[in-house]
Motif scaffolding. Structure first.
Motif, short mmCIF file in Angstrom:
data_model
loop_
_atom_site.label_atom_id
_atom_site.label_comp_id
_atom_site.label_asym_id
_atom_site.label_seq_id
_atom_site.Cartn_x
_atom_site.Cartn_y
_atom_site.Cartn_z
N TRP A 38 0.83 -1.21 0.00
CA TRP A 38 0.00 0.00 0.00
C TRP A 38 0.86 1.25 0.00
CZ3 TRP A 38 -0.61 3.54 4.21
CH2 TRP A 38 -1.60 4.51 4.00
N SER A 41 2.45 1.75 -3.39
CA SER A 41 1.47 2.23 -4.37
C SER A 41 1.19 3.72 -4.21
CB SER A 41 0.17 1.43 -4.25
OG SER A 41 -0.48 1.72 -3.01
N ARG A 42 1.46 4.23 -3.02
CA ARG A 42 1.25 5.66 -2.78
C ARG A 42 2.50 6.49 -3.01
NH1 ARG A 42 -3.32 7.06 0.08
NH2 ARG A 42 -2.23 8.81 1.05
#
Length: 213
Positions: A38, A41-42
């Motif tokens: 996560w 992905s950011r």
């Protein structure tokens, strides 16, 4: 997320598996990997995203090696004890870590240390962070000694970002209360003028005397 998701997942997996160590370990590793993905992905840097996962892996390895589920939280106990000691020593040495961190963020290098008011304010506010780590230890140690795995997971999550947010607010209040009313603030350290050497004073006054003659 790094600090809260894997410990909660470990406690949940441990309970769901009938107090199974492997159930907790697998759940924690899955949660740690999910958080790392996560973060990547950011747009987080790979190194920063993987540090949290590495910490989960080390904690899981310790628990597997000892066979005791509560040892999953041993790394956190040691980390908090070491952090409290380092922060306290930095204050005693007149290099309070809060000043080092804020000075680096503001690109002041060590100019803040030449401001006696700022040095005193950072020193007092740094004690708030020492107390933060001491509070965690005061909560974690009895739970660890009593083998309260589920309670350790909940306490770990509760004493992460909420406690850090409270420390930020209280330490800022301490700094504002410590600085004199006329101080320009953290971004503008007030450094004393360097003392004038006698030779420089004489050299400066000699032309003035000649001109007066």
């Amino acid at each position: 997320m790094d600090a809260t998701a894997p410990p909660l997942a470990f406690a949940a997996g441990w309970l769901a598996g009938g107090q199974s160590l492997w159930g907790g370990v697998i759940a924690a590793l899955v949660a740690g990997a999910a958080v790392a993905v996560w973060r990547l992905s950011r747009g987080a840097k790979p190194g920063a995203a993987l540090v949290g996962l590495l910490a989960v892996c080390v904690a899981a390895l310790i628990a597997v090696r000892t066979g005791r589920a509560a040892d999953f939280f041993l790394l956190q106990l040691v980390s908090n004890a070491a952090s409290a000691l380092v922060w306290a020593v930095s204050i005693v040495l007149r290099w309070p870590l809060l000043g080092v961190i804020v000075g680096a963020v503001l690109r002041q290098r060590t100019r803040w240390r030449r401001d006696p008011d700022l040095l005193r304010a950072y020193g007092r506010a740094s004690w708030i962070w020492v107390l933060q780590y001491a509070l965690r230890l005061a909560v974690f140690l009895p739970l660890y000694a009593a083998d309260q795995v589920a309670a350790l997971g909940v306490a770990r999550a509760a004493l992460t970002w909420p406690l850090v947010a409270a420390c930020l607010a209280v330490s800022w209040w301490v700094i504002r209360r410590t600085l004199p009313a006329d101080h320009p603030g953290l971004r503008h350290p007030v450094t004393p003028d360097p003392p004038t050497l006698p030779a420089q004073s004489a050299a400066t006054s000699e032309p003035a005397q000649t001109e007066a003659r």
